[in-house]
Each structure stands twice: as structure tokens, then as C-alpha cells.
Design an enzyme around this catalytic site. Structure first.
Site, short mmCIF file in Angstrom:
data_model
loop_
_atom_site.label_atom_id
_atom_site.label_comp_id
_atom_site.label_asym_id
_atom_site.label_seq_id
_atom_site.Cartn_x
_atom_site.Cartn_y
_atom_site.Cartn_z
N ASN A 184 -0.06 10.62 5.60
CA ASN A 184 -1.25 10.17 6.16
C ASN A 184 -2.25 11.27 6.03
OD1 ASN A 184 -1.26 7.40 7.69
ND2 ASN A 184 0.76 8.51 8.12
N SER B 223 -6.60 10.38 -1.05
CA SER B 223 -6.65 11.24 -2.04
C SER B 223 -6.10 10.73 -3.22
CB SER B 223 -5.97 12.70 -2.01
OG SER B 223 -4.47 12.32 -1.58
N LYS C 40 4.06 -6.85 4.24
CA LYS C 40 3.66 -5.46 3.87
C LYS C 40 3.32 -4.61 4.79
CE LYS C 40 0.21 -3.49 3.38
NZ LYS C 40 -0.50 -2.56 4.17
N THR D 243 0.88 -0.91 -0.16
CA THR D 243 0.10 -0.03 -0.06
C THR D 243 0.76 1.30 0.02
OG1 THR D 243 -0.17 -0.42 2.40
CG2 THR D 243 -2.04 -1.02 0.96
N GLU E 98 6.21 4.85 7.36
CA GLU E 98 5.85 6.00 6.60
C GLU E 98 6.72 7.27 7.18
OE1 GLU E 98 1.29 4.78 5.48
OE2 GLU E 98 1.79 5.84 7.61
N THR F 56 -0.98 -2.95 10.83
CA THR F 56 -1.47 -2.92 9.44
C THR F 56 -0.65 -3.60 8.73
OG1 THR F 56 -3.02 -2.04 7.94
CG2 THR F 56 -0.93 -1.04 8.56
#
Length: 406
Positions: free
Chosen positions: A401, A406, A179, A153, A277, A190
């Protein structure tokens, strides 16, 4: 940009495993987003799943199917988590299994569905179901890298690990992918992870091996302290490389398999943190001298989850008072702060609860500037020890995040 060595290794073929993938346009165009694993008949499969009470529809279905029988197929989509989707989401997870079962000629209970991505949106079922046959058409034994790419992702790089080992003169393989980059914290995250070996292991021991190794790998990582709705980890033993089945933990071969699986799981888990991230630094937090493992973990996670600690490390600012504060509010009872020692790598910053006499700001800044560093805490109250892996908190984490949907 991932931190440190995240190179995809040579992914050894696991006898009895085939993988296919397709572009189903679940959310984004022109990328693999649907992956299917096919296991040889007789494969023993185990799973561990999120402890989030709002767990996703596919998690419910996976648990129910694993309780009924062994699994022959896994089907994974990215781009949509199918979580917070109510009865419709449950029906869609079941429908995915039913359609794949129809295509391959097995029972729907022999299929495990997995989803990852945006929460609260229904799956685009027409596109997803239309992608099943194209994915099946590509089934082959060497598609591990394609699979690792197809389940991403916000990951910036595919994640894999692969080892070969010998038992009684037979060479076996263990290969896995994972992942995850955000909404990561212990009790799974996650994240999705799929590991397989062609060694012969009983179903009960497959579950035991998985539960044991997850505790010291995926349950010892955190990026942002958020436990996901979808995290799942699967371990499969096909037995297709031959040999007699391992049915007892007393079997000398069990210890070898446990060691290899531990290596694989820790590597996959740490790759998630390295690709956190917006991460710019990989941080190991070791707490020793505890009365028990729980209080070591409580303090390690308190440090790892502190936004003030994580932002200080991002800025290479040796503001070590933030570490002491996180230790102090971890909730460990009767903590004698005058016994506490803290190091940044080889630099002692805190001695007996106060500033170490020979500590200098320059030495602390030198360690903080490294892309990989260790925070070590000695509580001085026992023999217990544990380690947690995390990353810093950067501007890019907020940007990623804020723009995720979007």
C-alpha cells in the site's frame, strides 16, 4: 502469496453469457485491463453496491441504469477507479456506456460500467474507448478465466467459482468471478464480483437472491477495515438453459438456487480474504451465545479489525489478551465478561473471563503458527451466532500500500 487452496476451478459455460477482454493500457502495459460481458436478451440482472458516501462515478451510473431497465452489457476497467473525479468522472462513465452502446446497438441505459484501481485520477478515455472494439472482437462463452485476470488490481491470483445443479431434470450452471485484495471490509469492499446462471429466475427474485447471499458472504469479510468507493456485485440470470421461470420464493427450486448461490458467493468472498494484501494466514472468527446477530458481528469485527490481534497472529504470538481487549471495546452493552469463553481452534484460552486452567503458551503458539485458524468466542448470553473471515497483517501489507501508486 495467497493462503490455502485458491485454485481456479473448471469454469462451466453459462448459456447466454459471452465475455471479451483487451489490453487498453488504462494504467499498466501488457495486461488485460478491459473486460466486457454480453448477456442474452431477456436476462434479469441485479446489483448491490458500496455504502461509501464517496462512491465512484460508475456506481452512480450503474444504480441509475438498473433502475431504468435490464442490462445487456457490463464494461469493466482496472487500473483506475474513476472515484473522487467529480463531474468529469461522471461524464466519462456515461461516455463509456454511450460508446459501447453505439458499437453494439443498444441503449446506453442497458450498459453497466465498473472501474477499480487508483482513486482520484481521471480515466484515460482515449485509450479506454479504443479498447472497446478489440474486447468485443474476442467475445466468447469460455472466457471466464481471462475475465477474472482482466479485473485484477493488487490481486495475486484470479478468483472464480463454478457449480452445476439440476432442477426438474434440467442441468443448470452458475459461474462467477471476483477481484479484491485490499481496502476490504463489510458493506461490500474494494471488490468487484460478477455471477451468472442460465436458470430462469424473475428479476425480483434475482435481486432477492443477491441481497440475501451477499449478507452472509461479501458482507462477512474484512482485510483492513476500509470500505471502498467502488465495490459492486452483480448477479444475472439468463434463463437460456430452458425451463419455466422461478417467480416465487415458495417454489421448491428457489431453495436449491439459493443454496448454490450461497456456496458460490462464500467461495468468492473467502478467496478475496485468502488473497488479502500481504496475507499469510486465513482466520475464521465465530462469535456465538450472543443476544442477537448484531452484537455477534460487532465483536467479530472488533477482533478482525484489531491491528494488535492481526499482527500477533502474523507473528504466531499467542498474545490472547489482545483478543479479550477487542471483545471488551466492541461496544456491546452489559457484557458479562465472567461468562465469556474463547478458543483458538480446539485450545481454550479463556474460561469464564479468565485464563483457562489447562491453557499453555505452547498450545496457543501451535495454533497461531497454522496458516488457517479459528477464533471462537462464546458470550454466554443468548442463542445468536455469526462468522466473519479475515487475515493477518504483515510487513508486505504496508509495502504494497505504500507503493500502490508508483
Amino acid at each position: 502469496m495467497a493462503v490455502g487452496d485458491v485454485t481456479m476451478p473448471h469454469m462451466h459455460v453459462v448459456h447466454g453469457v459471452k465475455i471479451g477482454s483487451a489490453e487498453a493500457y488504462v494504467r499498466y502495459p501488457n495486461r488485460r485491463d478491459l473486460v466486457i460481458f454480453e448477456f442474452a436478451e431477456g436476462t434479469n440482472v441485479a446489483g448491490v453496491f458500496t455504502q461509501n458516501a464517496f462512491c465512484a462515478a460508475p456506481v452512480h451510473v450503474c444504480k441509475a441504469h438498473l433502475a431504468q431497465t435490464n442490462s445487456r452489457y457490463l464494461v469493466i476497467n482496472t487500473g483506475n477507479a474513476n472515484a473522487g473525479t467529480g463531474k468529469t468522472g461522471m461524464a466519462n462513465a456515461q461516455k463509456t456506456c454511450e460508446k459501447l452502446a453505439e458499437l453494439v446497438g443498444v441503449s446506453p441505459a442497458e450498459i453497466l460500467p465498473f472501474s477499480t484501481g487508483v482513486i482520484g485520477e481521471q480515466l484515460p478515455m482515449e485509450r479506454l474507448l479504443s479498447g472497446l472494439q478489440p474486447a468485443l472482437n474476442t467475445l466468447n462463452a469460455e472466457a471466464w478465466v481471462d475475465a477474472a485476470t482482466g479485473i485484477m488490481t493488487t490481486d495475486t491470483t484470479p478468483k472464480g467459482a463454478s457449480e452445476q445443479f439440476e432442477l426438474d431434470g434440467i442441468t443448470y450452471t452458475m459461474t462467477g468471478i471476483s477481484k479484491g485484495a485490499g481496502m476490504i471490509r463489510p458493506n461490500m469492499a474494494t471488490m468487484l464480483s460478477f455471477v451468472a446462471t442460465d436458470a430462469p429466475i424473475s428479476r425480483a427474485l434475482v435481486q432477492q437472491l443477491l441481497s440475501t447471499t451477499v449478507e452472509q458472504s461479501f458482507n462477512r469479510i474484512t482485510v483492513d477495515g476500509d470500505t471502498s468507493t467502488n465495490d459492486s456485485c452483480i448477479f444475472a440470470a439468463t434463463g437460456q438453459a430452458g425451463g419455466t421461470e422461478i417467480t416465487s420464493a415458495d417454489d421448491t427450486r428457489y431453495a436449491v438456487v439459493l443454496d448454490v448461490l450461497t456456496q458460490i458467493m462464500k467461495r468468492l468472498a473467502q478467496l478475496i480474504v485468502r488473497d488479502g494484501e500481504g496475507a499469510t494466514k486465513f482466520i475464521t472468527i465465530t462469535v456465538e451465545g450472543g443476544a442477537d446477530t448484531q452484537e455477534c458481528c460487532d465483536i467479530a469485527y472488533s477482533i478482525a479489525h484489531s491491528p494488535l490481534v492481526k499482527t500477533a497472529i502474523f507473528a504466531s504470538d499467542p498474545n490472547w489478551g489482545r483478543i479479550l481487549a477487542a471483545i471488551g471495546y466492541a461496544g456491546v452493552k452489559n457484557l458479562d465478561v465472567e461468562k465469556i469463553q474463547v478458543w483458538l481452534d480446539d485450545v481454550q484460552i479463556c474460561k469464564d473471563g479468565g485464563a483457562a486452567e489447562d491453557y499453555t503458551e505452547e498450545a496457543g503458539a501451535r495454533v497461531m503458527a497454522q496458516t488457517e485458524l479459528t477464533i471462537r468466542v462464546d458470550l454466554g448470553r443468548g442463542q445468536a451466532k455469526d462468522t466473519v473471515y479475515t487475515c493477518d497483517l504483515s510487513y508486505d501489507y504496508v509495502k504494497i500500500n505504500a507503493d500502490y501508486r508508483s
